[in-house]
Design a protein around this motif. Sequence first.
Motif, PDB file in Angstrom:
ATOM      1  N   ALA A 293       0.808  -1.332  -0.089  1.00 37.68           N
ATOM      2  CA  ALA A 293      -0.049  -0.091  -0.106  1.00 37.68           C
ATOM      3  C   ALA A 293       0.912   1.223  -0.127  1.00 37.68           C
ATOM      4  O   ALA A 293       2.259   1.239   0.412  1.00 37.68           O
ATOM      5  N   GLY A 294       0.316   2.271  -0.556  1.00 37.32           N
ATOM      6  CA  GLY A 294       1.133   3.655  -0.487  1.00 37.32           C
ATOM      7  C   GLY A 294       0.420   4.551   0.634  1.00 37.32           C
ATOM      8  O   GLY A 294      -0.428   4.065   1.289  1.00 37.32           O
ATOM      9  N   ASN A 295       0.705   5.987   0.607  1.00 33.57           N
ATOM     10  CA  ASN A 295       0.130   6.678   1.348  1.00 33.57           C
ATOM     11  C   ASN A 295       0.233   6.459   2.814  1.00 33.57           C
ATOM     12  O   ASN A 295      -0.498   6.624   3.881  1.00 33.57           O
ATOM     13  N   GLN A 296       1.434   5.832   3.105  1.00 36.81           N
ATOM     14  CA  GLN A 296       2.084   5.579   4.625  1.00 36.81           C
ATOM     15  C   GLN A 296       1.387   4.298   5.270  1.00 36.81           C
ATOM     16  O   GLN A 296       1.468   4.216   6.502  1.00 36.81           O
ATOM     17  N   ILE A 297       0.348   3.759   4.589  1.00 33.12           N
ATOM     18  CA  ILE A 297      -0.171   2.599   5.507  1.00 33.12           C
ATOM     19  C   ILE A 297       0.711   1.569   5.892  1.00 33.12           C
ATOM     20  O   ILE A 297       0.407   1.107   6.750  1.00 33.12           O
ATOM     21  N   THR A 298       1.779   1.172   4.975  1.00 38.35           N
ATOM     22  CA  THR A 298       2.754   0.471   5.436  1.00 38.35           C
ATOM     23  C   THR A 298       3.378   0.616   6.611  1.00 38.35           C
ATOM     24  O   THR A 298       3.795   0.016   7.590  1.00 38.35           O
ATOM     25  N   GLU A 299       3.551   2.337   7.038  1.00 40.25           N
ATOM     26  CA  GLU A 299       4.066   2.581   8.267  1.00 40.25           C
ATOM     27  C   GLU A 299       3.018   2.660   9.440  1.00 40.25           C
ATOM     28  O   GLU A 299       3.349   2.156  10.423  1.00 40.25           O
ATOM     29  N   LEU A 300       1.905   2.536   9.085  1.00 44.26           N
ATOM     30  CA  LEU A 300       0.868   2.395  10.107  1.00 44.26           C
ATOM     31  C   LEU A 300       1.013   0.957  10.625  1.00 44.26           C
ATOM     32  O   LEU A 300       0.850   0.679  11.850  1.00 44.26           O
ATOM     33  N   VAL A 301       1.025  -0.058   9.842  1.00 50.82           N
ATOM     34  CA  VAL A 301       0.957  -1.332   9.844  1.00 50.82           C
ATOM     35  C   VAL A 301       2.362  -1.762  10.598  1.00 50.82           C
ATOM     36  O   VAL A 301       2.196  -2.368  11.787  1.00 50.82           O
ATOM     37  N   ARG A 302       3.206  -1.102  10.273  1.00 48.60           N
ATOM     38  CA  ARG A 302       4.616  -1.559  11.052  1.00 48.60           C
ATOM     39  C   ARG A 302       4.362  -1.097  12.515  1.00 48.60           C
ATOM     40  O   ARG A 302       5.098  -1.613  13.488  1.00 48.60           O
ATOM     41  N   ARG A 303       4.143   0.180  12.664  1.00 45.27           N
ATOM     42  CA  ARG A 303       3.992   0.872  14.123  1.00 45.27           C
ATOM     43  C   ARG A 303       3.196  -0.079  15.124  1.00 45.27           C
ATOM     44  O   ARG A 303       3.281  -0.123  16.270  1.00 45.27           O
ATOM     45  N   VAL A 304       2.137  -0.837  14.551  1.00 44.63           N
ATOM     46  CA  VAL A 304       1.236  -1.460  15.227  1.00 44.63           C
ATOM     47  C   VAL A 304       1.536  -3.137  15.444  1.00 44.63           C
ATOM     48  O   VAL A 304       1.694  -3.507  16.446  1.00 44.63           O
ATOM     49  N   THR A 305       2.148  -3.547  14.065  1.00 48.08           N
ATOM     50  CA  THR A 305       2.197  -4.902  14.204  1.00 48.08           C
ATOM     51  C   THR A 305       4.107  -5.388  14.398  1.00 48.08           C
ATOM     52  O   THR A 305       4.287  -6.401  14.640  1.00 48.08           O
ATOM     53  N   GLY A 306       4.704  -4.348  13.919  1.00 44.22           N
ATOM     54  CA  GLY A 306       6.233  -4.616  13.911  1.00 44.22           C
ATOM     55  C   GLY A 306       6.523  -5.187  12.696  1.00 44.22           C
ATOM     56  O   GLY A 306       7.739  -5.440  12.192  1.00 44.22           O
ATOM     57  N   ILE A 307       5.551  -5.534  11.518  1.00 36.59           N
ATOM     58  CA  ILE A 307       5.765  -6.101  10.366  1.00 36.59           C
ATOM     59  C   ILE A 307       6.175  -4.894   9.246  1.00 36.59           C
ATOM     60  O   ILE A 307       5.158  -4.251   9.239  1.00 36.59           O
ATOM     61  N   ASP A 328       5.002  -6.975  20.030  1.00 36.89           N
ATOM     62  CA  ASP A 328       4.280  -6.209  20.885  1.00 36.89           C
ATOM     63  C   ASP A 328       4.991  -4.683  20.938  1.00 36.89           C
ATOM     64  O   ASP A 328       5.689  -4.622  21.351  1.00 36.89           O
ATOM     65  N   THR A 329       4.296  -4.033  20.118  1.00 32.06           N
ATOM     66  CA  THR A 329       4.975  -2.533  20.020  1.00 32.06           C
ATOM     67  C   THR A 329       4.497  -1.592  20.868  1.00 32.06           C
ATOM     68  O   THR A 329       4.822  -0.278  20.989  1.00 32.06           O
ATOM     69  N   GLY A 330       3.323  -1.963  21.636  1.00 32.63           N
ATOM     70  CA  GLY A 330       2.786  -1.126  22.627  1.00 32.63           C
ATOM     71  C   GLY A 330       1.792  -0.079  21.802  1.00 32.63           C
ATOM     72  O   GLY A 330       1.282   0.885  22.575  1.00 32.63           O
ATOM     73  N   VAL A 331       1.558  -0.192  20.458  1.00 30.90           N
ATOM     74  CA  VAL A 331       0.712   0.702  19.853  1.00 30.90           C
ATOM     75  C   VAL A 331      -0.566   0.078  19.540  1.00 30.90           C
ATOM     76  O   VAL A 331      -0.558  -1.143  19.070  1.00 30.90           O
ATOM     77  N   GLY A 332      -1.778   0.587  19.948  1.00 30.55           N
ATOM     78  CA  GLY A 332      -3.114  -0.002  19.615  1.00 30.55           C
ATOM     79  C   GLY A 332      -3.650   0.326  18.359  1.00 30.55           C
ATOM     80  O   GLY A 332      -4.461  -0.350  17.749  1.00 30.55           O
ATOM     81  N   SER A 333      -3.506   1.504  18.046  1.00 29.24           N
ATOM     82  CA  SER A 333      -3.796   1.910  16.720  1.00 29.24           C
ATOM     83  C   SER A 333      -2.848   3.199  16.163  1.00 29.24           C
ATOM     84  O   SER A 333      -2.090   3.866  16.723  1.00 29.24           O
ATOM     85  N   ALA A 334      -2.820   3.206  14.777  1.00 26.35           N
ATOM     86  CA  ALA A 334      -2.002   4.306  14.158  1.00 26.35           C
ATOM     87  C   ALA A 334      -2.876   4.811  13.172  1.00 26.35           C
ATOM     88  O   ALA A 334      -3.381   4.315  12.288  1.00 26.35           O
TER      89      ALA A 334
END
Length: 410
Positions: A293-307, A328-334
């Motif tokens: 995905a574009g528009n920084q979605i991959t960064e949202l995914v990384r911050r929540v899941t670490g993937i 466990d990133t400690g982030v519930g939503s991004a």
Amino acid sequence: MAHVLLVESWVGAMSRLLPGAILEAGHGFSFLTRDLHHYLRDAPAGGGHPLLAARNLLTAETNDVPALLAHVERLHEAIPFDGVLTSCDYYLETVALLAGRLGLPGPDPGAMRTAYRKDLSRAALDRAGLPQPGFALAEGWTEVLRAAERIGFPLVLKPVDLCAGLYVRQVADRAGLRAAFDAVASFPVNARRQPRVPTLLIEELMTGPEVSVETVTVDGTTHVIGVTDKSLGGTTGFVETGHMFPAALDAADAEKTAIAALEAVGLDRGVAHTELRLTPAGPKVVEVNPRPAGNQITELVRRVTGIDLPMVYAQLAIGETPDLTRTDTGVGSAAIAFVLPPRAGTVEAITPWPDDERIVDSTLRGPGHRAGDASSNNDYLGYVMTVDERPGAARATADALAARAEVTYA
């Protein structure tokens, strides 16, 4: 250390993320393009250009596929590659063909073509009996008008071979249809100077929230990483104004539909971003995108899941099996919210939002930027990204902060 051939790229975030992901995975890359200046014009502020990390900067006519296949085959003999990839939609099929020519890991080229071309993917989904809007294909004004009358207004007109929402229009009547038809007809080549397909897609207008399902397919098995909640706006009603991961909803049906859609287009290997509308009748497929995905979605995914999906994309290209274990990133939503231009014109200044400890990334255009008319995803003036330890909580903060940005024009 593996050596990846990166062929073209999105000029924006992914052009920076993919090189970084390759390097972070411990590998190197060479970059191949038809027009190096296309990328040098977008040098990021406050740091070195990502292409400075390339082992080699190579130029060739990437739009001449037969010649490119032969050229890269010769390059491969001199500087062997372990994988080949791209983040640019217009070269997904080309890169799959290159991987096959060099005997390297990669997805089926036919699947990439089917997924990228909206007319071919609609036909594949139709054959599989998957839920999608009513649609028709047409060329020329007479055919388009007849198709629109069969579908019924309001409807959506789409070019079948563009990305970023370019020239996708919601149409209320015959006059609007004519305006949308004339607009796309005035764009005979895409941003990479490739001749466009004249076929147009006329679709039933779907209602309901839009989401995207982020997946990784390895050896024919698709793994769902999560579902992203999307908000839409702009002058056409289809410009993405923000995202939150994970979506605050029951996503089971959406996940099943996305997996079935990937099977229908034949994707057997890769990272995908499948967009769906959650209509009153259930999830329906908007489109299948066989790349991260574009528009920084991959960064949202990384911050929540670490993937890290760009890294997973690179690993698949060199034949590695990625580790999709969540941490466990400690982030519930991004969440991310975009600043859209109130109108077209030259920007004099943008007043930013106040400092907030929940902001993890943000950017705004500078003075002198020529703003578009908020009719495609290329018209953003900036964004703010926030995180929250609570699921479902990050979006409200990002939206509220983005709304505080004030744009003045010269």
